[in-house]
Design an enzyme around this catalytic site. Sequence first.
Site, short mmCIF file in Angstrom:
data_model
loop_
_atom_site.label_atom_id
_atom_site.label_comp_id
_atom_site.label_asym_id
_atom_site.label_seq_id
_atom_site.Cartn_x
_atom_site.Cartn_y
_atom_site.Cartn_z
N HIS A 142 1.17 -9.26 -2.84
CA HIS A 142 0.19 -8.18 -2.90
C HIS A 142 0.95 -6.85 -2.98
O HIS A 142 1.67 -6.48 -2.04
CB HIS A 142 -0.69 -8.23 -1.65
CG HIS A 142 -1.74 -7.18 -1.59
ND1 HIS A 142 -2.92 -7.27 -2.30
CD2 HIS A 142 -1.80 -6.01 -0.92
CE1 HIS A 142 -3.66 -6.20 -2.06
NE2 HIS A 142 -3.00 -5.41 -1.23
N GLU B 13 1.52 -10.56 1.34
CA GLU B 13 1.99 -9.20 1.10
C GLU B 13 3.50 -9.16 1.33
O GLU B 13 4.11 -10.14 1.77
CB GLU B 13 1.26 -8.20 2.03
CG GLU B 13 1.46 -6.77 1.59
CD GLU B 13 0.37 -5.80 2.07
OE1 GLU B 13 -0.65 -6.24 2.62
OE2 GLU B 13 0.57 -4.59 1.86
N ASP C 271 0.19 -17.90 -3.33
CA ASP C 271 0.99 -16.89 -4.03
C ASP C 271 0.13 -16.18 -5.07
O ASP C 271 0.31 -16.36 -6.26
CB ASP C 271 2.22 -17.53 -4.68
CG ASP C 271 3.13 -16.48 -5.31
OD1 ASP C 271 3.10 -15.31 -4.86
OD2 ASP C 271 3.86 -16.82 -6.28
N ASP D 249 0.84 -1.20 0.00
CA ASP D 249 0.00 0.00 0.00
C ASP D 249 0.88 1.26 0.00
O ASP D 249 2.10 1.17 0.04
CB ASP D 249 -0.95 -0.01 1.21
CG ASP D 249 -0.20 -0.04 2.54
OD1 ASP D 249 0.90 -0.60 2.59
OD2 ASP D 249 -0.72 0.49 3.54
O1 9MR Z 1 1.38 -6.97 9.61
C1 9MR Z 1 0.21 -6.38 10.16
C2 9MR Z 1 -0.50 -7.37 11.02
O2 9MR Z 1 0.31 -7.74 12.10
C3 9MR Z 1 -1.81 -6.78 11.50
O3 9MR Z 1 -2.52 -7.76 12.21
C4 9MR Z 1 -2.63 -6.27 10.31
C5 9MR Z 1 -3.93 -5.60 10.71
O4 9MR Z 1 -3.69 -4.37 11.35
O5 9MR Z 1 -1.87 -5.34 9.56
C6 9MR Z 1 -0.68 -5.85 9.05
O6 9MR Z 1 0.00 -4.83 8.44
C7 9MR Z 1 -0.48 -4.28 7.24
C8 9MR Z 1 -0.75 -2.82 7.50
O7 9MR Z 1 -1.80 -2.66 8.38
C9 9MR Z 1 -0.97 -2.02 6.21
N1 9MR Z 1 0.10 -2.24 5.29
C10 9MR Z 1 0.30 -3.64 4.96
C11 9MR Z 1 0.62 -4.43 6.20
C12 9MR Z 1 0.88 -5.90 5.88
O8 9MR Z 1 -0.24 -6.58 5.45
#
Ligand code: 9MR
Length: 749
Positions: free
Chosen positions: A669, A726, A717, A342
């Site tokens: 992702h 991601e 994947d 993102d």
């Molecule tokens: O890695 C993060 C995970 O531990 C959390 O449970 C989740 C929900 O808050 O978010 C993950 O992090 C994401 C972040 O919020 C936004 N950018 C991508 C991150 C990886 O998926």
Amino acid sequence: MKRRRTTLLTLAALLGTALTALPAQQAGAEETEQVRNGTFDTSTDAWWTSNVVAGPEGGRLCADVPGGTINRWDSAVGQDGITLVKGETYRFSFSASGVPEGHAVRAIVGQSVSPYATWHEATPVLGEPAGSYSYTFTSPVDSAQGQVAFQVGGSADPWRFCLDDVSLLGGVPPEGYEPDTGPRVRVNQVAYLPAGPKNATLVTDATARLPWELRSAAGATVARGWTVPRGVDVSSGQNVHSIDFGAHRTRGTGFTLVADGETSHPFDIGTAAYERLRLDAAKYYYTQRSGIAIRDDLRPGYARPAGHLGVAPNRGDRDVPCQPGVCDYTLDVTGGWYDAGDHGKYVVNGGISVWELLSTYERERLARTGESEKLGDGTLAIPESGNKVPDLLDEVRWELEFLLKMQVPTGQPLAGMAHHKIHDEQWTGLPLLPSDDPQKRELHPPSTAATLNLAATAAQAARLYKPYDRQFAAKALAAARKAWAAARAHPDVYASESDGVGGGTYADGDVTDEFYWAAAELYLSTGDKAFADHVLNSPVHTADIFVPAGYDWARTAAAARLDLATVPSGLPGRDKVRQSVVKGADRYLATLGSHPYGMPYAPAGNLYDWGSNHQVLHNAVVIATAYDITGASKYRDGAVQSMDYIFGRNALNISYVTGYGEVHSHNQHARWYAHQLDPSQPNPPKGTLAGGPNSSIQDPLAQSRLQGCVGQFCYIDDIQSWSTNEHTINWNSALTRMASFVADQGRRG
Ligand code: 9MR
């Protein structure tokens, strides 16, 4: 394929549980059509259009799509008023054509009102004649405000889009999914160190030991032995044997391991791959940079314009306001790294990432086997290469400067605290280059956790940048002290769990560990007694922190403990701190020893965490640190062996690092490495770690394919699987840390 299915079913019977998807619906559930007038026989009634000229044509809907738009959603046709039931599986199908060929349609099922969540999406590339497309997905929500939409914007040139036979059929059985797991002999597909441990896992129905052979690239048998039956492995549900061929120490490429009639993927015995990975894992950060154009001469194939500098359609990060009602100033928060796939930038997650990269560098300076020149000036091919500052420090400074900008200015309420994050007002779709993001950017409220992340990393920076830039070191230390004081004055300002629109929450309701971490870094850089006292009086200092799940952005006590144990200081009781790390490592080593896949990760209830691959690596970091502390080879070997899982010795037989291994993750992702959706974009750069198995499978794609998955199987994947696949700055930092450690061990033998 047939053989593998039999194995799975036999094992499912053996365990008395199903290993693959269980239909959410009961047999005989009614299949119901949700789309009205999907065949366009006489009209386009019930469909809306946006920025296209559309009408019925020969029993289809055809639309003239204008050129010169940026985003897929800038032109669209769709239908609202779709009802979805949570947990129910739907088949979304349609036929579509595009002239001239090569244009893509983003077909979605999502929310028809703000925040326009997307529950399923696919982006087929169209041509003439029309192609038929069909997907199944499981709805993650109950909603009467659903929509089916076909987004056709984003093209420089006009084109013509035709659509027919649109259907969204509810009550269908979930699609079966069987990953192709290749040969049943599971090895580290990249490389074993010549003098290091060499282990593999065989998936088999056999319960008695079996012979194995190690073969050279030319096919000659160079070693042989017997497997050790290990029974049913809970993390995969498979019956497995382990193989130890560590006695073979001769270097070479293209080795294979043969057992039970199966030949493994090829692998090397050597050190070169780890020297490459040490750099590739760290090079990942340059292409994550915000606010600077990525140069093709430095990253061939990855050049892109600077993101978020205010060049249209970007609104830019130069003058970013707060969310309504949060503050009445704006900040220049340009720069930093994008968090993941993102375009968000988060202080909390930036903090652990910075810490881990700086600690990689610091370890290289301090440890017996460290070689800091390997990450020195000129090693990472970044714009700053050649400035006489180690490249890893230059790269990390890009993020540190951003973290400093997130601090609330003097004179404002909550001065000295750090804003938790800055990101888009709404979630954007994929693909989308940073420079094409049209959304409004917003600062979110300051939080104690973000403030302490800033304090910890700025303090750590103060000691590491001092030899290269005294002024920057002093500025960082001043910011760290200011942040510390602000956090002490506002010790319980938490980011909201529900502030997750347009970006992740990174909410953390317990900051005792962040206080401990910040105090530890401030103490190590200043020697001030006040910080030592905070460390010594913190309940976290003596707590048992090396838990099965490992440390991460929310559980940061280990960052403090590892640094207190390894960075020289006069802390009273430092020996005990060192012993606590060794004790933690002993526990992870025991997990690794009893795990048939030889990994130091066995989460409670076999529930794999979001980003489990980095948890595996973090537990390996603790073992590696015990080696640095004690010099005992069992820790070195355990840490080195942990890489095998990441590189393919796992239930899916996949290397989770792009560009490494015969079969590797490459559809992570990502909005700007979105090759799977847009063939003109690249896959992520080599050296990018995928998050890995996640038992909670939060995304619709994983929910429709992996329902009922067991541990290691909860991964796919696919670019749409944001909860299992991601890439992020905090996961690649774990990879960088371990790659550097393992590369250091290559010199032996
Ligand atoms: O890695 C993060 C995970 O531990 C959390 O449970 C989740 C929900 O808050 O978010 C993950 O992090 C994401 C972040 O919020 C936004 N950018 C991508 C991150 C990886 O998926």
